[in-house]
Design a protein around this motif. Sequence first.
Motif, PDB file in Angstrom:
ATOM      1  N   ALA A  87      -2.037  -5.783 -11.508  1.00 49.97           N
ATOM      2  CA  ALA A  87      -1.473  -6.854 -12.322  1.00 49.97           C
ATOM      3  C   ALA A  87      -1.237  -6.361 -13.741  1.00 49.97           C
ATOM      4  CB  ALA A  87      -2.403  -8.067 -12.340  1.00 49.97           C
ATOM      5  N   SER A  88       0.015  -6.354 -14.150  1.00 49.25           N
ATOM      6  CA  SER A  88       0.399  -5.914 -15.500  1.00 49.25           C
ATOM      7  C   SER A  88      -0.150  -4.526 -15.829  1.00 49.25           C
ATOM      8  CB  SER A  88      -0.068  -6.934 -16.554  1.00 49.25           C
ATOM      9  OG  SER A  88       0.543  -8.185 -16.330  1.00 49.25           O
ATOM     10  N   GLY A  89      -0.104  -3.641 -14.843  1.00 42.58           N
ATOM     11  CA  GLY A  89      -0.507  -2.263 -15.054  1.00 42.58           C
ATOM     12  C   GLY A  89      -1.995  -2.013 -14.947  1.00 42.58           C
ATOM     13  N   ARG A  90      -2.805  -3.045 -14.686  1.00 45.81           N
ATOM     14  CA  ARG A  90      -4.243  -2.880 -14.541  1.00 45.81           C
ATOM     15  C   ARG A  90      -4.639  -3.144 -13.085  1.00 45.81           C
ATOM     16  NH1 ARG A  90      -6.716  -2.663 -19.591  1.00 45.81           N
ATOM     17  NH2 ARG A  90      -8.751  -3.121 -18.696  1.00 45.81           N
ATOM     18  N   TYR A  91      -5.778  -2.591 -12.694  1.00 50.54           N
ATOM     19  CA  TYR A  91      -6.212  -2.692 -11.300  1.00 50.54           C
ATOM     20  C   TYR A  91      -7.554  -3.413 -11.229  1.00 50.54           C
ATOM     21  CZ  TYR A  91      -2.592   0.825 -10.571  1.00 50.54           C
ATOM     22  OH  TYR A  91      -1.394   1.500 -10.539  1.00 50.54           O
ATOM     23  N   GLY A 104     -12.890  -6.709 -22.355  1.00 51.27           N
ATOM     24  CA  GLY A 104     -12.549  -7.747 -23.320  1.00 51.27           C
ATOM     25  C   GLY A 104     -11.092  -8.162 -23.283  1.00 51.27           C
ATOM     26  N   GLU A 105     -10.326  -7.594 -22.357  1.00 50.05           N
ATOM     27  CA  GLU A 105      -8.918  -7.939 -22.233  1.00 50.05           C
ATOM     28  C   GLU A 105      -8.774  -9.213 -21.391  1.00 50.05           C
ATOM     29  OE1 GLU A 105      -6.279  -6.431 -23.528  1.00 50.05           O
ATOM     30  OE2 GLU A 105      -7.320  -4.727 -24.452  1.00 50.05           O
ATOM     31  N   VAL A 106      -7.883 -10.101 -21.812  1.00 54.68           N
ATOM     32  CA  VAL A 106      -7.616 -11.307 -21.045  1.00 54.68           C
ATOM     33  C   VAL A 106      -6.753 -10.950 -19.837  1.00 54.68           C
ATOM     34  CG1 VAL A 106      -6.526 -13.590 -21.067  1.00 54.68           C
ATOM     35  CG2 VAL A 106      -7.778 -12.769 -23.083  1.00 54.68           C
ATOM     36  N   ASP A 112       3.421 -11.810 -13.603  1.00 51.96           N
ATOM     37  CA  ASP A 112       4.079 -11.667 -14.911  1.00 51.96           C
ATOM     38  C   ASP A 112       4.873 -10.375 -14.986  1.00 51.96           C
ATOM     39  OD1 ASP A 112       3.079 -14.053 -15.727  1.00 51.96           O
ATOM     40  OD2 ASP A 112       1.617 -13.244 -17.154  1.00 51.96           O
ATOM     41  N   ASP A 113       4.396  -9.353 -14.294  1.00 52.66           N
ATOM     42  CA  ASP A 113       5.079  -8.059 -14.274  1.00 52.66           C
ATOM     43  C   ASP A 113       5.727  -7.859 -12.913  1.00 52.66           C
ATOM     44  OD1 ASP A 113       5.252  -4.991 -13.867  1.00 52.66           O
ATOM     45  OD2 ASP A 113       4.786  -5.195 -16.001  1.00 52.66           O
ATOM     46  N   ALA A 114       6.920  -7.280 -12.905  1.00 48.42           N
ATOM     47  CA  ALA A 114       7.657  -7.089 -11.653  1.00 48.42           C
ATOM     48  C   ALA A 114       6.933  -6.152 -10.694  1.00 48.42           C
ATOM     49  CB  ALA A 114       9.058  -6.550 -11.947  1.00 48.42           C
ATOM     50  N   SER A 115       6.049  -5.296 -11.209  1.00 48.34           N
ATOM     51  CA  SER A 115       5.350  -4.332 -10.362  1.00 48.34           C
ATOM     52  C   SER A 115       4.032  -4.867  -9.807  1.00 48.34           C
ATOM     53  CB  SER A 115       5.083  -3.044 -11.143  1.00 48.34           C
ATOM     54  OG  SER A 115       4.187  -3.288 -12.220  1.00 48.34           O
ATOM     55  N   ASP A 116       3.681  -6.108 -10.125  1.00 46.25           N
ATOM     56  CA  ASP A 116       2.432  -6.676  -9.627  1.00 46.25           C
ATOM     57  C   ASP A 116       2.441  -6.698  -8.103  1.00 46.25           C
ATOM     58  OD1 ASP A 116       1.813  -7.034 -12.226  1.00 46.25           O
ATOM     59  OD2 ASP A 116       1.776  -9.225 -12.194  1.00 46.25           O
ATOM     60  N   ALA A 117       1.304  -6.332  -7.488  1.00 47.63           N
ATOM     61  CA  ALA A 117       1.238  -6.280  -6.026  1.00 47.63           C
ATOM     62  C   ALA A 117      -0.212  -6.205  -5.581  1.00 47.63           C
ATOM     63  CB  ALA A 117       2.006  -5.073  -5.485  1.00 47.63           C
ATOM     64  N   VAL A 118      -0.444  -6.615  -4.354  1.00 44.13           N
ATOM     65  CA  VAL A 118      -1.736  -6.401  -3.698  1.00 44.13           C
ATOM     66  C   VAL A 118      -1.601  -5.133  -2.868  1.00 44.13           C
ATOM     67  CG1 VAL A 118      -3.429  -7.284  -2.060  1.00 44.13           C
ATOM     68  CG2 VAL A 118      -2.250  -8.861  -3.615  1.00 44.13           C
ATOM     69  N   LEU A 119      -2.443  -4.141  -3.137  1.00 44.60           N
ATOM     70  CA  LEU A 119      -2.304  -2.817  -2.547  1.00 44.60           C
ATOM     71  C   LEU A 119      -3.506  -2.485  -1.671  1.00 44.60           C
ATOM     72  CD1 LEU A 119      -1.151  -0.956  -5.794  1.00 44.60           C
ATOM     73  CD2 LEU A 119       0.317  -1.886  -4.003  1.00 44.60           C
ATOM     74  N   VAL A 120      -3.291  -1.606  -0.725  1.00 41.97           N
ATOM     75  CA  VAL A 120      -4.386  -1.092   0.099  1.00 41.97           C
ATOM     76  C   VAL A 120      -4.024   0.316   0.536  1.00 41.97           C
ATOM     77  CG1 VAL A 120      -3.432  -2.066   2.236  1.00 41.97           C
ATOM     78  CG2 VAL A 120      -5.869  -1.533   2.096  1.00 41.97           C
ATOM     79  N   ARG A 121      -5.000   1.183   0.517  1.00 43.91           N
ATOM     80  CA  ARG A 121      -4.788   2.571   0.931  1.00 43.91           C
ATOM     81  C   ARG A 121      -5.810   2.916   2.010  1.00 43.91           C
ATOM     82  NH1 ARG A 121      -5.916   8.210  -2.246  1.00 43.91           N
ATOM     83  NH2 ARG A 121      -4.283   9.465  -1.316  1.00 43.91           N
ATOM     84  N   PRO A 122      -5.487   2.651   3.265  1.00 46.13           N
ATOM     85  CA  PRO A 122      -6.417   2.968   4.354  1.00 46.13           C
ATOM     86  C   PRO A 122      -6.588   4.479   4.497  1.00 46.13           C
ATOM     87  CG  PRO A 122      -4.700   1.433   5.063  1.00 46.13           C
ATOM     88  CD  PRO A 122      -4.271   2.010   3.757  1.00 46.13           C
ATOM     89  N   SER A 123      -7.575   4.869   5.271  1.00 45.93           N
ATOM     90  CA  SER A 123      -7.769   6.285   5.551  1.00 45.93           C
ATOM     91  C   SER A 123      -6.638   6.801   6.433  1.00 45.93           C
ATOM     92  CB  SER A 123      -9.109   6.509   6.248  1.00 45.93           C
ATOM     93  OG  SER A 123      -9.094   5.934   7.552  1.00 45.93           O
ATOM     94  N   LEU A 124      -6.512   8.119   6.524  1.00 45.64           N
ATOM     95  CA  LEU A 124      -5.475   8.710   7.365  1.00 45.64           C
ATOM     96  C   LEU A 124      -5.638   8.259   8.814  1.00 45.64           C
ATOM     97  CD1 LEU A 124      -3.140  10.651   7.931  1.00 45.64           C
ATOM     98  CD2 LEU A 124      -4.806  12.516   8.065  1.00 45.64           C
TER      99      LEU A 124
END
Length: 274
Positions: A87-91, A104-106, A112-124
Amino acid sequence: DAETASAYALEALPDAVSSSSGAFSSLYDCLFVDGNCETFVNAGSVEANNDGVRTGTNLGLGLPLETPPSYYTSIYYSESGQAFVKASGRYYGSMIEGEEDPDGEVVKNYGDDASDAVLVRPSLLEMSIFGLLNNYLGQGAVTASEDGTSPTLASCSSVNDCASVSYCSATSLSATCASGQCVCGSRSHYHLALDEALSATANDIVGMFSVDENEQHSAMYTEPYWSSSVGCRLYNDAGKDPGIWTASVGFLFSLGCALFVRRLKAEMVKEKVY
């Protein structure tokens, strides 16, 4: 139940895999000889590309299976299957909009950011099984040509390459890319392997978890599988006699050493070398 599931799988698969088939030999090699085999790497790479198309972020391949294969599950975090929010470049492991994170960041609103996404990186291993299941099951939904023959499956590197495929038009399933070829429908699903009493700590870094104190029925399992090199060694209880004998021998040996040192000192004094 298992019997119904097995019957469905046998019917859905175009050809049951025999022990003499190339597919069986390839899977055997991947699971028991070389965990970073070409079959797994190809299937996993396609799934990484598909996730990149879906989320806009290609996280690449997950943790390798190594050679020979190791089935140690590792620690549950972003590199080994934990879903997280970008979200907005933070994870974050999870997020509550408007609250402060540990820095301390809100926390900004998701979206709000076009790149916002729910991500997952499973094992190989997980990515490969996901892709292989899609490939085998998806072939069963391919529409035959007018002459009754099965069409040649189009090759692909991601789901974008399957947009013009026509042999899935007779079904309600859209074409997807699995193991390098376009098949009909994505049938595989990832399932969260986390105890119900544990949840990702809100607005904190990935890999941090909180305990739900209201969960009354959880065993709170962690590390469900250990490798053969991790664990403890068991011994038979031989009673107290071996301990008594060991202590006695140790005492006598220590007494002998003390007497020897005393005698040696006396001789050295006598010879005026001490």
